[in-house]
Design an enzyme around this catalytic site. Structure first.
Site, PDB file in Angstrom:
ATOM      1  N   HIS A   1      -6.224  -3.191  17.407  1.00 16.38           N
ATOM      2  CA  HIS A   1      -6.465  -2.959  15.981  1.00 16.38           C
ATOM      3  C   HIS A   1      -6.022  -1.544  15.626  1.00 16.38           C
ATOM      4  O   HIS A   1      -5.764  -0.704  16.487  1.00 16.38           O
ATOM      5  CB  HIS A   1      -7.931  -3.176  15.606  1.00 16.38           C
ATOM      6  CG  HIS A   1      -8.888  -2.227  16.280  1.00 16.38           C
ATOM      7  ND1 HIS A   1      -9.013  -0.910  15.925  1.00 16.38           N
ATOM      8  CD2 HIS A   1      -9.760  -2.418  17.308  1.00 16.38           C
ATOM      9  CE1 HIS A   1      -9.925  -0.327  16.676  1.00 16.38           C
ATOM     10  NE2 HIS A   1     -10.393  -1.224  17.539  1.00 16.38           N
TER      11      HIS A   1
ATOM     12  N   ASP B   1     -20.414 -14.344  30.483  1.00 18.52           N
ATOM     13  CA  ASP B   1     -20.675 -13.765  31.805  1.00 18.52           C
ATOM     14  C   ASP B   1     -22.018 -13.033  31.802  1.00 18.52           C
ATOM     15  O   ASP B   1     -22.219 -12.070  31.056  1.00 18.52           O
ATOM     16  CB  ASP B   1     -19.541 -12.804  32.175  1.00 18.52           C
ATOM     17  CG  ASP B   1     -19.524 -12.461  33.641  1.00 18.52           C
ATOM     18  OD1 ASP B   1     -20.459 -11.774  34.090  1.00 18.52           O
ATOM     19  OD2 ASP B   1     -18.578 -12.882  34.344  1.00 18.52           O
TER      20      ASP B   1
ATOM     21  N   SER C   1     -12.411  -2.653  22.784  1.00 14.10           N
ATOM     22  CA  SER C   1     -11.260  -3.108  21.997  1.00 14.10           C
ATOM     23  C   SER C   1      -9.972  -2.945  22.797  1.00 14.10           C
ATOM     24  O   SER C   1      -9.695  -1.864  23.315  1.00 14.10           O
ATOM     25  CB  SER C   1     -11.140  -2.298  20.702  1.00 14.10           C
ATOM     26  OG  SER C   1     -12.232  -2.544  19.856  1.00 14.10           O
TER      27      SER C   1
END
Length: 442
Positions: A253, A380, A395
């Site tokens: 991003h 998980d 990210s």
């Protein structure tokens, strides 16, 4: 009687004409809604499935002879019928663009679609934590203040001149502003000469000019009453790197300015090695965060050349590694990504990349680059115990499914830290220029 029949015929013809016109106008909207593509990307030599689930018989052809097969049948300039309630198997032996025509009932042309046939791109998945250091163009106004003059009065100079938080000061009296120190020197220089400051400012994509006179403070320096910043630092994750070109992609991003949320323009940027010293766990009300440690003067991993809505990109100075991938793996196109189990690779302690299980909950039908291409859920238990789900600093963590790089984690859901968005790897590779490089080589 004859006149009545003619009138009914005219009315019927009018209704039919109106119906056909409405149908012609509405069909494209309907096709877009159900995901009938105007454009799609496939990899040369690989069979890929296109799922549309359209309820009516459709006929397909190409304007010119191309090496394109659909459901194992060579497509040419003669229409042939396909059943879109089942997936279409598409395969091409040549690179480039192929224009397809779709015809409803063998009578009504309903859509032209472009098939972009691209070469197979292979990259190494990342997972490394990186410190991101950006030096921006000009300086960013982050807060307005005042100047305490020698007469002990407060002067709100910048505010009176109409300068706003989020403005970017690019130049003073025609001289470029390189950073905070540069702006301070220019203000003091012209202040001592009793000259008016002409500030060149970028605001919301437009250039404007503001004039004001600086004021001397108790320390004898001239100021204008602003808090400013000239860069950005933070921790993110590398998504991929190409072994041939040394190009990398990270974050997934854009890096934005803190107040305006617009893209931060960069004059210079770099990534450095970062260690994760701790984890602030996330929950349903507050996103968690990786606590990273890095220094401006430590070894530079690579430069940042581009700050794009799909991440940051540049070239590595030296090779990095991920122990889970001794060899590069293929990058998936949007058609190859499926709902179901996948894995992400990220660092939660020191500099060790770990592998964690996730579920791809949703795959958006994207025909062109868009940021939110995937919805993922952390499954998980180890990762959930350590982080609470998706956290800041994660990210860019690569998502791998069926031996292919399919995307990168980008954002966490505000009300559910176990879920978040991901960007498709296809768009990141394209933004890095790797598809264009491979096309040129071929």
């Amino acid at each position: 009687m004859i006149k009545s029949v003619k009138q009914r015929w005219k009315r019927s013809s009018l209704y039919l004409g109106i119906s056909l016109l409405v149908l012609t106008l509405l069909i494209p909207m309907f096709l877009t809604t159900i995901g009938f593509p105007e454009e799609l990307q496939i990899v040369k030599g690989h069979k890929q499935l296109l799922e549309i689930d359209f309820p009516f018989p459709v006929y397909i052809r190409v304007d010119k002879s191309e090496e394109l097969k659909i459901n194992g049948q060579q497509v040419n300039d003669n229409y042939f019928k396909v059943d879109l309630s089942n997936p279409l198997a598409i395969k091409s032996a040549v690179l480039g663009e192929i224009d397809l025509e779709f015809n409803l009932f063998g009578v009504i042309p309903i859509r032209q679609a472009t098939v972009n046939v691209i070469p197979q791109v292979k990259v190494y998945p990342g997972g490394q934590s990186v410190g991101i250091i950006l030096e921006s163009k000009g300086v960013l106004v982050v807060k307005k203040s005042y100047v305490l003059g020698t007469d002990n009065e407060k002067y709100y100079l910048a505010n009176s001149a109409g300068i706003k938080v989020g403005d970017r000061i690019l130049a003073v009296n025609g001289q470029r502003v390189e950073g905070k120190k540069s702006l301070s020197k220019l203000i003091n220089y012209y202040g001592q000469r009793q000259e008016v400051l002409k500030l060149k400012i970028r605001r919301n994509g437009s250039l404007i000019t503001k004039n004001l006179e600086p004021k001397k403070n108790h320390s004898g320096r001239y100021m204008i009453g602003l808090y400013i910043d000239d860069g950005a630092t933070g921790v993110g994750t590398m998504t991929f790197y190409d072994p041939q070109t040394k190009m990398y992609g990270a974050l997934g991003h854009m890096i934005t300015e803190p107040n305006s949320r617009s893209r931060m323009p960069i004059s210079e940027g770099k990534i450095v090695k970062a260690d994760i010293s701790g984890i602030q766990r996330g929950n349903d009300t507050l996103p968690g965060e990786k606590l990273g440690t890095f220094f401006d003067n430590q070894q530079i991993m690579g430069k940042i050349n581009k700050n794009d809505r799909f991440g940051i990109y540049g070239k590595l100075n030296h090779t990095v590694s991920n122990k889970f991938f001794p060899d590069p793996i293929p990058v998936a196109t949007a058609l190859q990504v499926k709902r179901g189990p996948a894995k992400i690779y990220t660092v939660v302690e020191d500099d060790e990349i770990e592998e964690f299980q996730i579920q791809i909950v949703e795959v958006m039908k994207q025909q062109s680059p868009h940021e939110k291409g995937l919805v993922v859920k952390i499954t998980d238990h180890e990762l959930l115990n350590k982080t609470g789900g998706i956290i800041q600093g994660m990210s860019g963590s690569p998502i791998v499914q069926n031996g292919k790089l399919v995307g990168a984690v980008t954002h966490v859901f505000i009300n559910d830290s176990t879920k978040g968005y991901g960007v498709l790897a296809e768009w990141m590779i394209e933004k890095a220029g790797l598809i264009q490089d491979k096309m040129a080589q071929n």
